[in-house]
Scaffold this motif. Structure first.
Motif, mmCIF file in Angstrom:
data_model
loop_
_atom_site.group_PDB
_atom_site.id
_atom_site.type_symbol
_atom_site.label_atom_id
_atom_site.label_comp_id
_atom_site.label_asym_id
_atom_site.label_seq_id
_atom_site.Cartn_x
_atom_site.Cartn_y
_atom_site.Cartn_z
ATOM 1 N N MET A 14 12.237 -51.153 20.966
ATOM 2 C CA MET A 14 13.044 -52.224 20.391
ATOM 3 C C MET A 14 12.545 -53.544 20.962
ATOM 4 S SD MET A 14 17.114 -52.781 20.475
ATOM 5 C CE MET A 14 17.766 -54.367 20.015
ATOM 6 N N ARG A 16 12.986 -57.820 20.563
ATOM 7 C CA ARG A 16 13.876 -58.859 20.049
ATOM 8 C C ARG A 16 13.485 -60.187 20.673
ATOM 9 N NH1 ARG A 16 20.011 -57.568 20.292
ATOM 10 N NH2 ARG A 16 19.578 -56.956 18.174
ATOM 11 N N SER A 18 15.467 -63.619 21.450
ATOM 12 C CA SER A 18 16.749 -64.326 21.458
ATOM 13 C C SER A 18 16.463 -65.818 21.437
ATOM 14 C CB SER A 18 17.550 -63.974 22.715
ATOM 15 O OG SER A 18 17.862 -62.609 22.733
ATOM 16 N N GLU A 67 12.536 -59.901 24.571
ATOM 17 C CA GLU A 67 13.156 -58.688 25.112
ATOM 18 C C GLU A 67 12.439 -57.473 24.544
ATOM 19 O OE1 GLU A 67 17.529 -58.632 24.844
ATOM 20 O OE2 GLU A 67 17.373 -60.673 24.043
ATOM 21 N N TYR A 69 12.544 -53.196 24.939
ATOM 22 C CA TYR A 69 13.220 -52.017 25.461
ATOM 23 C C TYR A 69 12.479 -50.774 24.982
ATOM 24 C CZ TYR A 69 16.842 -55.542 25.938
ATOM 25 O OH TYR A 69 17.522 -56.695 26.250
ATOM 26 N N ARG A 72 16.252 -47.994 21.374
ATOM 27 C CA ARG A 72 17.590 -48.552 21.106
ATOM 28 C C ARG A 72 18.610 -48.105 22.161
ATOM 29 N NH1 ARG A 72 19.676 -52.634 17.878
ATOM 30 N NH2 ARG A 72 21.897 -52.323 17.856
ATOM 31 N N TYR A 75 18.440 -50.312 25.145
ATOM 32 C CA TYR A 75 19.101 -51.586 24.860
ATOM 33 C C TYR A 75 20.619 -51.442 24.976
ATOM 34 C CZ TYR A 75 21.091 -55.407 22.166
ATOM 35 O OH TYR A 75 21.864 -56.471 21.752
ATOM 36 N N LEU A 100 19.786 -63.799 17.328
ATOM 37 C CA LEU A 100 19.025 -62.639 17.760
ATOM 38 C C LEU A 100 18.106 -62.211 16.630
ATOM 39 C CD1 LEU A 100 21.948 -60.666 19.443
ATOM 40 C CD2 LEU A 100 20.325 -62.244 20.521
ATOM 41 N N ASP A 102 15.407 -59.527 15.520
ATOM 42 C CA ASP A 102 14.757 -58.243 15.775
ATOM 43 C C ASP A 102 13.352 -58.279 15.201
ATOM 44 O OD1 ASP A 102 16.873 -57.062 17.154
ATOM 45 O OD2 ASP A 102 17.853 -56.464 15.299
ATOM 46 N N GLU A 104 9.311 -56.271 14.930
ATOM 47 C CA GLU A 104 8.596 -54.995 14.880
ATOM 48 C C GLU A 104 7.159 -55.262 15.272
ATOM 49 O OE1 GLU A 104 8.209 -51.218 14.876
ATOM 50 O OE2 GLU A 104 10.067 -51.903 13.973
#
Length: 121
Positions: A14, A16, A18, A67, A69, A72, A75, A100, A102, A104
């Motif tokens: 994951m 992201r 922010s 971020e 992780y 999921r 996270y 936020l 997300d 890929e």
């Protein structure tokens, strides 16, 4: 559409970004709290690959956090940690806006090289 996903082990990662705007009067305090939280997350949580805070040169109230992780579940676990909950509750009044995003990845094979290079600097 062509799939650019990496190997199956990394597909679950994951990622992201922010996008956070801080009220100027809280900027120094916010940065200190965020630095503490990010460090604790990376040190204490095996599923946290990276939490890398940064700010825009032209406007230091514009914070961005990369971020990463392992998945999921990592996270979701992160959101329940004491250091994250402390960060979230103490900075709530400091945040003017939060978005936020997300992401890929499409070249997961380069991740070990990135971290290896970062370690040697």
């Amino acid at each position: 559409m062509e799939s650019h996903r990496g190997d199956s082990a990394n597909r679950k990662m994951m990622i992201r970004i922010s996008e956070i705007e801080i009220y100027p009067e809280f900027l120094t305090e916010y940065k200190n709290i965020l630095k503490e939280e990010a460090g604790a997350s990376v040190r204490l949580e095996p599923g946290v690959v990276a939490i890398f805070p940064m700010y825009q040169r032209e406007d230091s109230t514009q914070i961005r956090i990369l971020e990463m992780y392992s998945d999921r579940d990592a996270y979701e676990s992160h959101l329940k940690t004491p250091h994250f909950l402390k960060y979230k509750t103490t900075t709530l009044k400091m945040v003017k806006s939060l978005k936020l995003v997300d992401m890929e990845g499409f070249d997961y094979q380069v991740i070990p090289l990135i971290f290896k290079k970062a370690k040697t600097k």
